[in-house]
Structure formats: C-alpha cells, structure tokens
Design a protein around this motif. Structure first.
Motif, PDB file in Angstrom:
ATOM      1  N   TYR A   1      -4.016   0.381   9.806  1.00 25.81           N
ATOM      2  CA  TYR A   1      -2.822   0.199   8.990  1.00 25.81           C
ATOM      3  C   TYR A   1      -2.151   1.543   8.687  1.00 25.81           C
ATOM      4  O   TYR A   1      -0.937   1.706   8.868  1.00 25.81           O
ATOM      5  N   VAL A   2      -2.932   2.515   8.285  1.00 24.98           N
ATOM      6  CA  VAL A   2      -2.368   3.833   7.986  1.00 24.98           C
ATOM      7  C   VAL A   2      -1.796   4.470   9.252  1.00 24.98           C
ATOM      8  O   VAL A   2      -0.703   5.045   9.239  1.00 24.98           O
ATOM      9  N   ALA A   3      -2.539   4.348  10.348  1.00 27.22           N
ATOM     10  CA  ALA A   3      -2.070   4.960  11.598  1.00 27.22           C
ATOM     11  C   ALA A   3      -0.738   4.365  12.020  1.00 27.22           C
ATOM     12  O   ALA A   3       0.156   5.069  12.478  1.00 27.22           O
ATOM     13  N   SER A   4      -0.586   3.054  11.840  1.00 34.47           N
ATOM     14  CA  SER A   4       0.665   2.421  12.251  1.00 34.47           C
ATOM     15  C   SER A   4       1.825   2.995  11.449  1.00 34.47           C
ATOM     16  O   SER A   4       2.916   3.186  11.987  1.00 34.47           O
ATOM     17  N   LYS A   5       1.572   3.312  10.186  1.00 32.98           N
ATOM     18  CA  LYS A   5       2.651   3.893   9.378  1.00 32.98           C
ATOM     19  C   LYS A   5       2.854   5.367   9.719  1.00 32.98           C
ATOM     20  O   LYS A   5       3.980   5.830   9.835  1.00 32.98           O
TER      21      LYS A   5
ATOM     22  N   GLY B   1       0.814  -1.198   0.000  1.00 39.53           N
ATOM     23  CA  GLY B   1       0.000   0.000   0.000  1.00 39.53           C
ATOM     24  C   GLY B   1       0.851   1.252   0.000  1.00 39.53           C
ATOM     25  O   GLY B   1       1.939   1.280  -0.557  1.00 39.53           O
ATOM     26  N   PHE B   2       0.347   2.251   0.673  1.00 47.00           N
ATOM     27  CA  PHE B   2       1.005   3.548   0.693  1.00 47.00           C
ATOM     28  C   PHE B   2       2.402   3.413   1.290  1.00 47.00           C
ATOM     29  O   PHE B   2       2.548   2.976   2.424  1.00 47.00           O
ATOM     30  N   PRO B   3       3.445   3.793   0.549  1.00 44.29           N
ATOM     31  CA  PRO B   3       4.800   3.601   1.059  1.00 44.29           C
ATOM     32  C   PRO B   3       5.031   4.412   2.337  1.00 44.29           C
ATOM     33  O   PRO B   3       4.670   5.583   2.392  1.00 44.29           O
ATOM     34  N   VAL B   4       5.614   3.763   3.314  1.00 44.61           N
ATOM     35  CA  VAL B   4       5.813   4.432   4.599  1.00 44.61           C
ATOM     36  C   VAL B   4       6.768   5.607   4.447  1.00 44.61           C
ATOM     37  O   VAL B   4       6.639   6.626   5.114  1.00 44.61           O
ATOM     38  N   THR B   5       7.697   5.502   3.494  1.00 44.85           N
ATOM     39  CA  THR B   5       8.629   6.606   3.276  1.00 44.85           C
ATOM     40  C   THR B   5       7.895   7.823   2.723  1.00 44.85           C
ATOM     41  O   THR B   5       8.188   8.955   3.091  1.00 44.85           O
ATOM     42  N   ALA B   6       6.915   7.564   1.846  1.00 48.55           N
ATOM     43  CA  ALA B   6       6.142   8.666   1.279  1.00 48.55           C
ATOM     44  C   ALA B   6       5.327   9.335   2.378  1.00 48.55           C
ATOM     45  O   ALA B   6       5.230  10.559   2.451  1.00 48.55           O
TER      46      ALA B   6
ATOM     47  N   VAL C   1      -1.313   5.274  18.801  1.00 48.84           N
ATOM     48  CA  VAL C   1      -1.559   4.838  17.429  1.00 48.84           C
ATOM     49  C   VAL C   1      -3.036   4.486  17.258  1.00 48.84           C
ATOM     50  O   VAL C   1      -3.667   4.827  16.256  1.00 48.84           O
ATOM     51  N   ILE C   2      -3.586   3.817  18.251  1.00 51.99           N
ATOM     52  CA  ILE C   2      -5.010   3.472  18.212  1.00 51.99           C
ATOM     53  C   ILE C   2      -5.844   4.746  18.170  1.00 51.99           C
ATOM     54  O   ILE C   2      -6.819   4.853  17.417  1.00 51.99           O
ATOM     55  N   ALA C   3      -5.441   5.734  18.956  1.00 52.53           N
ATOM     56  CA  ALA C   3      -6.169   7.000  18.969  1.00 52.53           C
ATOM     57  C   ALA C   3      -6.115   7.655  17.587  1.00 52.53           C
ATOM     58  O   ALA C   3      -7.131   8.155  17.085  1.00 52.53           O
ATOM     59  N   THR C   4      -4.947   7.622  16.971  1.00 50.83           N
ATOM     60  CA  THR C   4      -4.816   8.189  15.625  1.00 50.83           C
ATOM     61  C   THR C   4      -5.720   7.455  14.635  1.00 50.83           C
ATOM     62  O   THR C   4      -6.413   8.080  13.829  1.00 50.83           O
ATOM     63  N   ALA C   5      -5.744   6.128  14.729  1.00 49.32           N
ATOM     64  CA  ALA C   5      -6.610   5.343  13.845  1.00 49.32           C
ATOM     65  C   ALA C   5      -8.069   5.756  14.038  1.00 49.32           C
ATOM     66  O   ALA C   5      -8.835   5.879  13.069  1.00 49.32           O
ATOM     67  N   THR C   6      -8.450   5.996  15.276  1.00 46.99           N
ATOM     68  CA  THR C   6      -9.828   6.372  15.559  1.00 46.99           C
ATOM     69  C   THR C   6     -10.163   7.737  14.950  1.00 46.99           C
ATOM     70  O   THR C   6     -11.244   7.938  14.395  1.00 46.99           O
ATOM     71  N   VAL C   7      -9.215   8.654  15.063  1.00 44.98           N
ATOM     72  CA  VAL C   7      -9.443   9.977  14.464  1.00 44.98           C
ATOM     73  C   VAL C   7      -9.564   9.851  12.946  1.00 44.98           C
ATOM     74  O   VAL C   7     -10.456  10.447  12.335  1.00 44.98           O
TER      75      VAL C   7
ATOM     76  N   SER D   1       5.187   3.210  13.601  1.00 44.08           N
ATOM     77  CA  SER D   1       5.309   1.872  14.170  1.00 44.08           C
ATOM     78  C   SER D   1       4.607   0.893  13.238  1.00 44.08           C
ATOM     79  O   SER D   1       3.608   0.289  13.604  1.00 44.08           O
ATOM     80  N   PRO D   2       5.119   0.790  12.027  1.00 42.32           N
ATOM     81  CA  PRO D   2       4.417   0.033  10.990  1.00 42.32           C
ATOM     82  C   PRO D   2       4.258  -1.450  11.334  1.00 42.32           C
ATOM     83  O   PRO D   2       5.113  -2.050  11.978  1.00 42.32           O
ATOM     84  N   VAL D   3       3.152  -2.000  10.899  1.00 47.68           N
ATOM     85  CA  VAL D   3       2.927  -3.443  10.988  1.00 47.68           C
ATOM     86  C   VAL D   3       2.748  -3.941   9.561  1.00 47.68           C
ATOM     87  O   VAL D   3       2.435  -3.156   8.667  1.00 47.68           O
TER      88      VAL D   3
END
Lengths: 410, 419
Positions: free
Chosen positions: B93-97, A121-126, B62-68, B101-103
């Motif tokens: 997924y987006v919030a983790s990035k 998906g969306f690149p983390v670097t981007a 991160v969970i809070a960000t996902a909720t927002v 703290s990506p998963v």
C-alpha cells in the motif's frame, strides 16, 4: 566520483535509543504546553504481539551519519525535544507550528500531518511532499530537517522562517527598497528555476507559501500540491491546482496538459504584488478570475495565444466583448520599464511563449537595470513575525498581536 | 530519479552490512528450529509480496519498492513479534503511493485477504478492517523513517543496456518520478556509451533483477552494483550472447592472419560490441561485482530447494509461478531457459508432489530433493512461522523463559552500540 557525504541537513532520528513509554490517550492537538513525544510500534502492543525489548539494530542505522546539528543523538529521550510556541499557519493537510528545540533553543517549524482523520491512511499528497523535499536542496527552497512521529501524527520539521510574503507585505513598519523587491523577485525565480530543473512543478505559488527570514532570504515552501513532471512528454494532471488568484488562464480554461509554465504565471502575479502590496487579480470564482485578468491584459486573441480556442472550456466562458490590453498603462506608476517587460513575459497568455524561470533570471531587469538586487537585510529590524495567519489575526484582534511581538528569532 | 543517489537516504542510511542483517534476525533465530528457514522465509515473503502486488496490478518497480520496504522494516523488527502478512499488505500500500500509482485501501485489504487465505499461507484471520491496515502503515512509515525514495537496479540496467527510446517495452520509465530529468552525472561512475543487449538477454537480466529481491541483496549493495553484477551474469548465462562473445574473442588469437577481414565485417555490422571492455570501463569495484554475483548464485541454489505449491485450479505457469524457477534449477532447465532467454517457466514444479500430503506434523518428513536435501514449501514455512510466533507468545506469557538471557544480552549489545 566524489561522494557528497556531508548531509548537514539530515538530522537523524535516534531510532536506536530506548523509546519513551507510550502515553495512552487520544492524540490531542498540541497546545503551547504540549511537547511531542515519540511513539513507535513497540509501544503499541495492539500490533506487535506484546511489549518487547527493542530489536537489535544494524550498525549503520545506529550511528548517525551526520553530526546532528541539534545534538539529539547523544541521549535518552527524544520526548520533549520540541516545545510548541505558537501556531503560524495552515498547510494543505495540517497546521503549522513554531516550536523550539528544547536542547539547543533553535526554532523550527513543525508541520503536522494528521493521520487520524485519514481514512486512506498516510495522505498521498504528504508522501509526495516528503519525497520531494527530501530530494531538494537549494538556498531558495525551504529546508526539511527531519521527520518525526508522535501522538498518531507525523510531523515534518522545517527550518523556521520568520515571515511570509503576504504577512510582510501587509505590515507598515518596514518599507522595501526597489533593490530589495528586485532581490525578492530574483530569489523567487532562482527557487523556481531550481525546482523546474529538478523536474518539479510547485503548483501552489502564492504569498503565504513564500517565506522570508530576518536575513532577507526568501524560500519557497508548501509542496503539498507539487509533483514531478516528465520533461519529455506532457502528462494529464488535474487543473484544480494553484490558489485562484494566482492561477494561470489556461488552467482557468480547463487544460489538464501543462508543465512548469503554470508556476511562471503565479510568479508574475507575485512580482506585481511585490510592488502593489496586494494581490493583483482577485476573482471570486473561475469566471470572475478570468474577467479580472482580462481587465488588465485584455481578452486573449488567437494572435496573442494561438491555442486559446482549443482550450476545453473556451466556448463556455468566451469573453462577450473585446477588451484592450491596459497592462503597461495601469502598472507604470509602480514598475520600471524593465520590470514591466519582465512581468509581461511572465504573464504571457500563451503558455508556450511564457518565459521560463531560467530565462527570467537573465532579463535586463536583473542584469542591466539599476539598482542591482540587494537582500532586504533590514528585515531584522522589523518587530514581530509576519505570516499571513498573523496578518489575518491582527485584523481580527490587535491585542493578541502585542503579546507575541516580544519574541525575536534568535 | 530527480534525486541524486549519493545524497539519498538510500545510500547514506539504508545500505547495511551483513552483520547488521544477521543481528536483525537474532530474536527470530531463538524461536526457529533451523536457522536456514529464515533464509527461506525471505524468499517466501518476497513471493507473497509479488503475488499480492500482481493482484493489485502494481508494476514491477512498485513491487520491488514494497519488497525493499519490507526488508527495511524487518531490520528493526522480528518476524515472530509481528504479523508479516499485515506488514506485506502495508508495504504494498505504501509503495503504491510512494511510486505514484496509488490503489485504494479497500482493494489492498480485500486482495490481501483473498491471497493470504490460500491454503499455503493459511491465514484465515487477515483483518477486514481498513483501519488495521492504516494503523500498520503508520508504524511502517515510522520505522522506515519516512525515507520513501528507493533506487532500483532496473533503471541502471535500462540506462546501460537499452536502445535509445525503446524503453517503453518495459515499465521502467513510465510514471517514474522525475524521469524526465536526464541531466546530472550517471551515478555509477564515468561510463560513457551503452552495451547493447539483445532483447531476450535484456529480458533475462530484468528477470534476474526481479529475483534478487528474494534475498537481502537490496539492503547490502547499491542498486547500480547489483545491476552491473546482473549484466555480468546475463552475459554468462544467456547462451546466444555468451556464444557471440566467445566467437568475438576466440578468433582474435586463433585467426590472427585474418584480422583485417574480421575487422571489415565488424565495421559493416555495427560499432563493435565488446561487452568485456565495456564492463571494465565502468567505474565500479569489480571485486564487489563478483561478490554480488556469488550471492545471486547462492540465492538460486537455495531457491532450488523451495517449491511453491500451485493452488488447485490455477495454472502455475502464470506470471508469478513463472518466476519461481532459477537458471540453476536443474542443469538442463537452466540451459534450456538460457537458450530461449524468455521462457521462465521451464523448471518450476516439475516435481511438485509437495502439495499433496500436507504432512501435519514433523517437517522432518518433508520431501527431499534429488540431492538429498530437504525441499521447503510455503505450507511448511507458514507452519514454521506460526510455531515461532506461538513460542514467542508463550515466552511472553511466562514472562521469562528462554527468552530472558537473550534479552539481557541484547541490552548489553545495545549499550555497547550506543556507547
């Protein structure tokens, strides 16, 4: 508290407008004929249950906070907003195009983040670059106007810069004066001082990431490798950053614990390059890169760099013979005494003794030595646009060069 | 945060008014029997995000960000036209990035599949394909307008109330972007100094902040205002702290003659802690703080009627279930927790007969609480959601139906907004 509500830089996406129909077909690489069209969730009935009428929007979102400088807020479609003129570069995760705003005629740089290739998906670097640039505002940092989504790609819309440093140093038409070079060096350091003050390490300072416009202004660009760092504690990062020629010795020796001083080494390399017109340390790999540094500055000794023996790969790539420091002898024909002093401090082997950007701006080179820095405003007389990519192309095809030379940034 | 809050998109573009939030639900209201369900869905989805986030090992921020992200997305979209569970997965997924703290996308897909296939959600068809999630992520980022820097009340709380250097007890600071940047003005105003909350009270404040994400508060008010409101609430709800404040102020009138001795003891103790004047010194609108406090209390009142079934075999006293309760659940439960401050589990599921029957049909048969009001369960809400989406689909298939005049209205509304 005074609230800065100005925000001229933020051009709002007119999300409240009815969006143009989705044009089916695979996302194609924009060519010069291509214009960007907006797509959105609504148009993709794959996800939404079906086509729908756009939902009502919160009033705050519907009203642009800032008057958009390109007048996009007023109507109908944002399709055809930007027409691509040419490709001007290759970023960390996609191509960079020069484009024209079809309403105002203003040029912008579009950096395409290709999504379709990304499994994750969306690149983390981007994402990092977007977040970083959204939080940065400085005359020596490239300005991100807005984000755009189109054809399965996300585009970052930047202010357009006519040249990059690599391109402009290879051209022969315009010669920079010493005052010009000093100004470029100063602007670069001012940009870095701002970044480091904001807690950002750039991690990819090099000629093609340093942009110039015809007013002689210099801006740092390409934050694809940049990241926030913690001032209080040093964290572990990857050492696979910074283009080889600009990479500091501690990274070449494998350290993963570092801070903003890695940028300062790169800045030192650029400073020398401003005067010599070509990259100073040109290795082919980590080992030869170290060797080319040793040839100039000599081999690092524990006296000059107490931590050198503790570097992770020191034992593996230990220099076989002792080389003396020849820096001043080699470079005195290009650089003044004060310039040599500053370059030496920027290119200090010991990261902890390397001068910071803020300190460097106070160096006698800028504050005492004549001539005083002066913007290279003469760049406006330069014909054509000089980017690394173009410089490369010129070597390959002189002919093509001529065709694009007619364009002048308005 | 390295970013200046006042210059941020969060402040400039994403703090909306109550009417905007209402308008965003207009279409959903067409397809739901009781508009109150929409409020419950807000709690329900936030719990689901939290549950998935915990499974993925995401930190609270991160969970809070996902909720927002989720709430911002649904400012522009309707529940009945999208798949909220896919959106939830994309938000996590987006919030983790976005929060560094990506998963891995595979983990998100598989955890979402397992969490949402539980009985109470009844989602058997969560896509197993990574690309579906990646696609949803793309639309999500689009509708978020690429604004991925979110400010949270946690940071204000820790800055205002935490002892210097002890922040590592909580996960606020670790890894937060630009956290090393401690220059620049504190964005809530002039306040100098700190209010030293005792550990348990601080923890309670932290939990109340977690709870605020069950409502739309994060869309309506700047995070530092929410933090100040939460500190206020904590001072009232946390018994030991309240008692100590009362003791501090009461003798001031009653025992005037002994003033000198009291002052002396104060000096030996510490620099006098006076929460009231501390809060008064903050350069914020106390009227707005009071409004936010009211809304938090209203949330707890609503939440009181929401009962999450514990999946069989799993202890409902775990981290997640522990957060279901509210200080207001029952009068005794509330005070009990206030007294301990730490234990959050006391009041949950004390009357959880709701997962027994799973009544198939009428929600009117739903359980009623002590006060005679209906108890709402996730199972019920899942069914409400399914019904909404089916009704919406049916309308679309018919091409007109009751949705039609609504659409016309909306077009007019939009024309007015544009003009």
């Amino acid at each position: 508290m005074v609230v800065d509500n100005a925000g001229h830089e933020q051009v709002l996406q007119a999300q409240d407008q009815p969006r143009p129909n989705f044009h089916p077909g695979p996302p194609s690489t924009p060519s010069s004929q291509d214009t960007l069209r907006q797509s959105s969730l609504q148009e993709h009935n794959r996800l939404a249950l079906s086509h729908k009428v756009g939902g009502p929007l919160p009033s705050r979102l519907a009203t642009p906070v800032a008057p958009s400088s390109d007048g996009t807020s007023e109507t109908s479609s944002r399709a055809d907003l930007y027409a691509i003129v040419s490709q001007v570069g290759e970023g960390t995760f996609g191509k960079v195009y020069k484009a024209r705003n079809t309403i105002t005629g203003v040029h912008v740089a579009l950096k395409r983040i290709r999504m379709e290739q990304e499994r994750d998906g969306f690149p983390v670097t981007a994402m990092r670059e977007i977040k970083l640039l959204q939080s940065l505002r400085h005359q020596n940092v490239v300005k991100l106007y807005e984000m755009m989504v189109s054809h399965g790609s996300v585009y970052m819309v930047f202010e357009y810069m006519d040249h990059d440093l690599t391109g402009v140093l290879t051209q022969q038409q315009f010669a920079f004066s010493d005052a010009n070079l000093k100004s470029l060096c100063q602007q670069m350091l001012a940009g870095l001082a701002y970044l480091h003050h904001k807690g950002v390490i750039h991690r990819d300072i090099k000629g093609s990431n340093i942009l110039l416009n015809n007013r002689g202004e210099l801006k740092l660009a390409d934050f694809g490798l940049a990241r926030f760092y913690q001032k209080r504690r040093r964290s572990d990062y990857t050492n696979r950053v910074i283009t080889l020629w600009y990479r500091p010795p501690e990274l070449l020796l494998g350290t993963t614990v570092y801070g903003p001083e890695v940028d300062m080494w790169s800045a030192g390399c650029i400073m020398l390059e401003l005067y010599t017109k070509k990259p100073v340390f040109q290795g082919n790999d980590d080992i030869s890169q170290l060797d080319s540094i040793y040839k100039v500055f000599g081999t690092p000794t524990p006296e000059r760099w107490p931590g050198v023996a503790d570097m992770p790969w020191y034992e593996l790539v230990k220099p076989k013979e002792v080389i003396e420091d020849h820096f001043r002898v080699l470079f005195k024909k290009w650089l003044s005494h004060a310039a040599l002093d500053l370059a030496e401090q920027l290119l200090n082997y010991d990261p902890s003794k390397r001068i910071t950007a803020a300190q460097a701006l106070e160096a006698p080179y800028f504050t005492q030595e004549e001539p005083a820095p002066a913007l290279p405003v003469g760049l406006s007389t330069l014909e054509g646009e000089w980017h690394e990519l173009e410089a490369k192309r010129e070597r390959e095809r002189v002919k093509k060069r001529r065709r694009t030379e007619g364009e002048v940034f308005q | 945060m390295a970013t200046d809050f006042w210059a941020s998109s969060h402040y400039k573009r994403w703090i909306v008014d109550r009417a905007a939030v209402q308008r965003a639900r207009a279409e959903d209201r067409q397809y739901v029997d009781d508009p109150e369900y929409l409020d419950f869905l807000g709690i329900f989805f936030a719990n689901a995000i939290s549950k998935l986030g915990k499974k993925l090992g995401l930190r609270q921020r991160v969970i809070a960000t996902a909720t927002v992200f989720f709430r911002r997305f649904y400012l522009k979209n309707s529940y009945c036209e999208t798949d909220p569970f896919l959106v939830i997965a994309a938000c996590c997924y987006v919030a983790s990035k976005a929060e560094e703290s990506p998963v891995h996308i595979k983990n998100v897909v598989s955890e979402a599949r397992s969490v949402f296939s539980q009985d109470m959600y009844g989602i058997k068809t969560f896509p197993s394909d990574n690309s579906k999630l990646a696609e949803m992520e793309f639309y999500l980022v689009d509708d978020l307008e690429c604004d991925m820097t979110i400010f949270h009340p946690y940071r204000t709380l820790m800055t205002l109330c935490c002892k210097e250097g002890s922040s590592s007890d909580f996960d606020t600071e670790a890894g937060e972007l630009g956290v090393g940047v401690n220059d620049g003005p504190r964005y809530w105003g002039t306040g100098e100094g700190k209010l030293e909350l005792p550990g348990p009270a601080l923890q309670m404040a932290w939990f109340i902040i977690n709870d605020t994400y069950r409502s739309e508060l994060c869309l309506l008010y700047p995070p530092h205002m929410i933090a100040v409101a939460v500190i206020n609430l904590t001072l009232v709800l946390h018994n030991p702290t309240r008692t100590s404040i009362q003791n501090q102020s009461a003798p001031a009138q009653a025992a005037a003659p002994r003033r000198s001795s009291r002052q002396a003891s104060n000096h030996t103790k510490k620099p006098a802690q006076d929460p009231i004047s501390f809060l008064a010194s903050l350069n914020v609108s106390m009227t707005q703080v009071a409004t936010i406090m009211q809304e938090i209390i209203a949330l707890y009142t609503l939440w009181d009627r929401y009962k999450e079934e514990s999946p069989s075999g799993e202890t409902s006293r775990g981290s997640l279930a522990g957060q279901q309760g509210s200080p207001f659940t029952t009068s005794s439960g509330g005070t009990k927790r206030s007294a301990t401050g730490v234990s959050r589990s006391g009041s949950v599921n004390t009357s959880s007969g709701s997962n027994g029957g799973t009544p198939m049909d009428t929600r009117e048969e739903g359980e009623t609480g002590e006060d005679g009001k209906m108890v709402v369960t996730p199972t019920l809400l899942s069914r409400v959601l399914r019904k909404m989406r089916e009704a919406k689909l049916a309308d679309l298939a018919r091409g007109s139906g009751p949705g039609r005049p609504m659409a016309v209205n909306k077009m007019i509304g939009r024309a007015q907004a544009a003009g």
